[in-house]
Design a protein around this motif. Structure first.
Motif, PDB file in Angstrom:
ATOM      1  N   GLU A 184       0.850  -1.211   0.000  1.00 31.47           N
ATOM      2  CA  GLU A 184       0.000   0.000   0.000  1.00 31.47           C
ATOM      3  C   GLU A 184       0.877   1.250   0.000  1.00 31.47           C
ATOM      4  OE1 GLU A 184      -3.115  -0.129   2.977  1.00 31.47           O
ATOM      5  OE2 GLU A 184      -3.546   1.997   2.722  1.00 31.47           O
ATOM      6  N   LYS A 185       1.935   1.218   0.790  1.00 28.20           N
ATOM      7  CA  LYS A 185       2.850   2.372   0.858  1.00 28.20           C
ATOM      8  C   LYS A 185       3.503   2.622  -0.511  1.00 28.20           C
ATOM      9  CE  LYS A 185       6.926   3.874   3.454  1.00 28.20           C
ATOM     10  NZ  LYS A 185       6.595   5.110   4.115  1.00 28.20           N
TER      11      LYS A 185
ATOM     12  N   LEU B 227       2.355   1.609  -3.468  1.00 31.82           N
ATOM     13  CA  LEU B 227       1.350   1.928  -4.485  1.00 31.82           C
ATOM     14  C   LEU B 227       0.871   3.375  -4.376  1.00 31.82           C
ATOM     15  CD1 LEU B 227      -0.111   0.281  -6.681  1.00 31.82           C
ATOM     16  CD2 LEU B 227      -2.011   0.025  -5.101  1.00 31.82           C
ATOM     17  N   LYS B 228       0.665   3.826  -3.134  1.00 35.69           N
ATOM     18  CA  LYS B 228       0.057   5.150  -2.966  1.00 35.69           C
ATOM     19  C   LYS B 228       1.081   6.247  -2.742  1.00 35.69           C
ATOM     20  CE  LYS B 228      -4.269   3.283  -1.247  1.00 35.69           C
ATOM     21  NZ  LYS B 228      -5.078   2.948  -0.087  1.00 35.69           N
ATOM     22  N   GLY B 229       2.289   5.837  -2.376  1.00 35.52           N
ATOM     23  CA  GLY B 229       3.221   6.874  -1.937  1.00 35.52           C
ATOM     24  C   GLY B 229       4.311   7.249  -2.918  1.00 35.52           C
TER      25      GLY B 229
ATOM     26  N   LYS C 250      -5.730  -0.615  -3.700  1.00 32.15           N
ATOM     27  CA  LYS C 250      -5.642   0.647  -4.456  1.00 32.15           C
ATOM     28  C   LYS C 250      -6.847   1.561  -4.161  1.00 32.15           C
ATOM     29  CE  LYS C 250      -5.607   2.405  -9.166  1.00 32.15           C
ATOM     30  NZ  LYS C 250      -4.555   3.345  -9.329  1.00 32.15           N
ATOM     31  N   TYR C 251      -8.072   0.996  -4.264  1.00 33.12           N
ATOM     32  CA  TYR C 251      -9.252   1.839  -4.131  1.00 33.12           C
ATOM     33  C   TYR C 251      -9.742   2.008  -2.693  1.00 33.12           C
ATOM     34  CZ  TYR C 251      -9.453   1.911  -9.148  1.00 33.12           C
ATOM     35  OH  TYR C 251      -9.134   2.120 -10.474  1.00 33.12           O
TER      36      TYR C 251
ATOM     37  N   ASP D 114      -8.342   0.271   1.353  1.00 29.64           N
ATOM     38  CA  ASP D 114      -7.055   0.043   2.019  1.00 29.64           C
ATOM     39  C   ASP D 114      -7.040  -1.361   2.608  1.00 29.64           C
ATOM     40  OD1 ASP D 114      -8.302   0.100   4.581  1.00 29.64           O
ATOM     41  OD2 ASP D 114      -8.228   2.273   4.562  1.00 29.64           O
TER      42      ASP D 114
END
Ligand code: C5P
Length: 324
Positions: free
Chosen positions: A186-187, A189-191, A256-257, A259
């Motif tokens: 997640e980090k 992908l989003k960061g 992605k959409y 968490d």
């Protein structure tokens, strides 16, 4: 989109658990190798992701994009190496756990993920959780333990060779790995750099495919050399592999959409569906302790999510007060 993905993941997860259980428990001449199933899942996922990238690009730009984002940015590709390796280990352990625990117990003990995901959310993503949310996690843990008590009461080896204790240890380790890998992904992908979800999964495949093959050779090398890679594979196993592959990609879309924590709520609801399925297909008889444990797990989910909604509501109210 978010709700649709969460509902889909719930259904996907319940069917998935029943499918693994069925593919493991049926009377077959040769049992398939779960390491090989994990290898084919990774291969299939990578092919599907390449297909998604190709859908949006011309063949020339497709090759260019692969070169740019996978080969020419080795540091960026290397970043996904950690979750890729951890997921391989986790996927292998989940197969072990699913074959030593009944479907419903497996589903519920897997919910320890929600606990590990929360811990890594705080450590890695530096998000805070309310006291109610931590309490909800504790209730969750108590519920999961109660469910486990039921299966450890039975013999260490069940009538069809099941070892609940082995299954439990495998599921606990897998949950720790799941929490860590999910939050880490997640980090990334989003960061960081704007790399698409499909490309991120191709990057993961670069590490996951060879390492899952190494796991096959390390653990089952002798059997593979003697009988071939597809030993024990039939349409049910292929279906399980395909379903695992779809599940993995659904998790990625969900991260992605939404968490990781929302993803875990969705899979928790799948417990109820898997329990019903387990009663129908595997004549599973839930005891009072199991029922209480399952009820606590479900209660904790509502407690956790309502606390989150309340915090959001208070924040929104405070914001609108400031605006006024
Ligand atoms: O629910 P849990 O976190 O355990 O699910 C992880 C699963 O999703 C693993 O099978 C992993 O291989 C898959 N996954 C994936 N692509 C991602 C993230 C997870 O295939 N980007």
């Amino acid at each position: 989109m978010r709700t649709a993905i969460l509902v889909w993941l719930t259904l996907q997860n319940s069917i998935h658990t029943l499918l693994i259980r069925y593919s493991r428990s049926r009377e077959v001449e040769h049992m398939f190798l779960s390491t090989v199933a994990v290898f084919f899942t990774e291969l299939m996922k990578c092919v599907i992701c390449l297909g998604f990238i190709l859908r949006d690009e011309t063949p020339k730009r497709f090759l260019g994009a692969l070169l740019d984002q996978v080969v020419r940015q080795p540091y960026d590709t290397l970043k996904v190496c950690i979750p890729a390796m951890v997921y391989i280990l986790q996927n292998n352990l989940f197969y072990v756990a699913a074959s030593h625990l009944d479907a419903a117990t497996f589903m519920i003990t897997s919910q320890l993920k929600i606990f590990t995901a929360a811990i890594f959310t705080v450590i890695i993503l530096k998000r805070s959780l309310t006291r109610t949310q931590w309490f909800a996690l504790f209730i969750l843990f108590a519920g999961v333990s109660m469910v486990q008590l039921q299966s450890s009461k039975s013999d260490s080896a069940g009538p069809d060779g099941q070892k609940p204790f082995v299954g439990f240890i495998a599921v606990v380790i897998a949950c720790c790995l799941s929490g860590f890998a999910g939050i880490y992904f997640e980090k990334i992908l989003k960061g960081s750099a704007p790399v698409s979800l499909w490309m991120r999964n191709v990057q993961m495949g670069v590490f996951a495919i060879p390492s899952s093959f190494a796991a096959v050779m390390w653990q089952d090398g002798k059997v593979v050399q003697e009988y071939g890679l597809l030993y024990g594979f039939d349409w049910v196993v292929w279906l399980t592999v395909l379903w695992y592959c779809i599940g993995g990609l659904s998790v990625a879309v969900c991260i992605k959409y939404a968490d990781n924590i929302a993803k875990n709520f969705a899979t928790s609801v799948a417990i109820i569906l898997a329990t019903v399925g387990s009663m129908v297909f595997f004549s599973f008889q839930p005891s009072a302790l199991f029922t209480l444990g399952a009820a606590l797990v479900i209660f904790s989910i509502f407690m956790y999510s309502s606390s989150q909604s309340l915090v959001l509501l208070f924040r929104r109210m405070a914001k609108s007060d400031c605006l006024v």
